[in-house]
Design a protein around this motif. Structure first.
Motif, PDB file in Angstrom:
ATOM      1  N   TYR A   1     -25.713  42.446 -20.396  1.00 10.57           N
ATOM      2  CA  TYR A   1     -25.807  41.374 -19.407  1.00 10.57           C
ATOM      3  C   TYR A   1     -25.579  42.011 -18.040  1.00 10.57           C
ATOM      4  O   TYR A   1     -24.587  42.728 -17.846  1.00 10.57           O
ATOM      5  CB  TYR A   1     -24.763  40.289 -19.662  1.00 10.57           C
ATOM      6  CG  TYR A   1     -24.674  39.290 -18.533  1.00 10.57           C
ATOM      7  CD1 TYR A   1     -25.649  38.310 -18.380  1.00 10.57           C
ATOM      8  CD2 TYR A   1     -23.650  39.356 -17.606  1.00 10.57           C
ATOM      9  CE1 TYR A   1     -25.584  37.401 -17.326  1.00 10.57           C
ATOM     10  CE2 TYR A   1     -23.568  38.465 -16.553  1.00 10.57           C
ATOM     11  CZ  TYR A   1     -24.548  37.488 -16.425  1.00 10.57           C
ATOM     12  OH  TYR A   1     -24.482  36.594 -15.369  1.00 10.57           O
TER      13      TYR A   1
ATOM     14  N   GLY B   1     -26.583  44.785 -26.884  1.00 11.50           N
ATOM     15  CA  GLY B   1     -26.842  43.697 -25.958  1.00 11.50           C
ATOM     16  C   GLY B   1     -26.234  44.020 -24.607  1.00 11.50           C
ATOM     17  O   GLY B   1     -25.168  44.632 -24.539  1.00 11.50           O
TER      18      GLY B   1
ATOM     19  N   GLN C   1     -30.363  41.460 -22.143  1.00 14.52           N
ATOM     20  CA  GLN C   1     -31.220  42.335 -22.926  1.00 14.52           C
ATOM     21  C   GLN C   1     -30.636  42.474 -24.329  1.00 14.52           C
ATOM     22  O   GLN C   1     -29.420  42.570 -24.488  1.00 14.52           O
ATOM     23  CB  GLN C   1     -31.345  43.720 -22.275  1.00 14.52           C
ATOM     24  CG  GLN C   1     -31.928  43.646 -20.903  1.00 14.52           C
ATOM     25  CD  GLN C   1     -32.038  44.979 -20.194  1.00 14.52           C
ATOM     26  OE1 GLN C   1     -32.982  45.161 -19.476  1.00 14.52           O
ATOM     27  NE2 GLN C   1     -31.108  45.891 -20.336  1.00 14.52           N
ATOM     28  N   ILE C   2     -31.504  42.497 -25.307  1.00 14.89           N
ATOM     29  CA  ILE C   2     -31.088  42.720 -26.686  1.00 14.89           C
ATOM     30  C   ILE C   2     -32.072  43.686 -27.318  1.00 14.89           C
ATOM     31  O   ILE C   2     -33.277  43.604 -27.057  1.00 14.89           O
ATOM     32  CB  ILE C   2     -30.971  41.408 -27.486  1.00 14.89           C
ATOM     33  CG1 ILE C   2     -30.369  41.687 -28.840  1.00 14.89           C
ATOM     34  CG2 ILE C   2     -32.291  40.712 -27.622  1.00 14.89           C
ATOM     35  CD1 ILE C   2     -29.317  40.743 -29.254  1.00 14.89           C
TER      36      ILE C   2
END
Length: 162
Positions: free
Chosen positions: A46, A44, A30-31
């Protein structure tokens, strides 16, 4: 025109067959944008699925825009977190939508987060997340610079299946 947009949005949502969290082995990246008092930045995350409803991961934030009256250096702007999520998509019974409460251990504090993600397709979705500290490592009176990444934070952005 409004009716057309409504019908188009309804079709996009109804034809979505993506699954927000698949369980063991699932990977999400996700960013997004990060918003908090006195600063905005980029974040960000993970996440790696360790079980049917459990994931572990990392999250990082860097504040690009900081209030002009603050003298924030790299240490004040950057944060790195190890995180644990309880992914509830299979519990609530909606495959495209995942609510995930969790805990995180960061460079600044021990905290919690609550997030939600919705996938439009197999590989792309959106997410929103709030983070808040439970216990700060530094218990002194914090300066405004030290409060950065050590307070309530709102994140929003894109989510991707890896």
């Amino acid at each position: 025109m409004k009716n057309f947009l409504f019908i188009a949005c309804l079709c996009v949502v109804s034809f979505a067959n993506a699954q927000a969290f698949k369980g063991k082995g699932d990977q999400k990246f996700q960013i997004g944008a990060s918003f908090q008092d006195n600063g905005t930045g980029i974040t960000g995350t993970y996440d790696f699925g360790a079980g049917e409803n459990i994931s572990f991961g990392l999250a990082s934030t860097y504040l690009l825009g900081v209030n002009d009256n603050l003298d924030a250096n790299f240490e004040d702007r950057f944060d790195l977190k190890a995180r644990f999520n309880a992914n509830l998509s299979s519990v609530i019974g909606i495959n495209e939508f995942d609510i995930y409460p969790g805990l995180n251990f960061s460079l600044k504090n021990f905290g919690a987060h609550v997030g939600a993600r919705y996938f439009f397709s197999e590989g792309f979705g959106i997410y929103s997340e709030i983070n808040f500290p439970i216990a700060r490592y530094n218990t002194d009176n914090l300066s405004l610079e030290e409060e950065l990444n050590n307070q309530f934070v709102f994140n929003i952005g894109a989510s991707f299946n890896i």
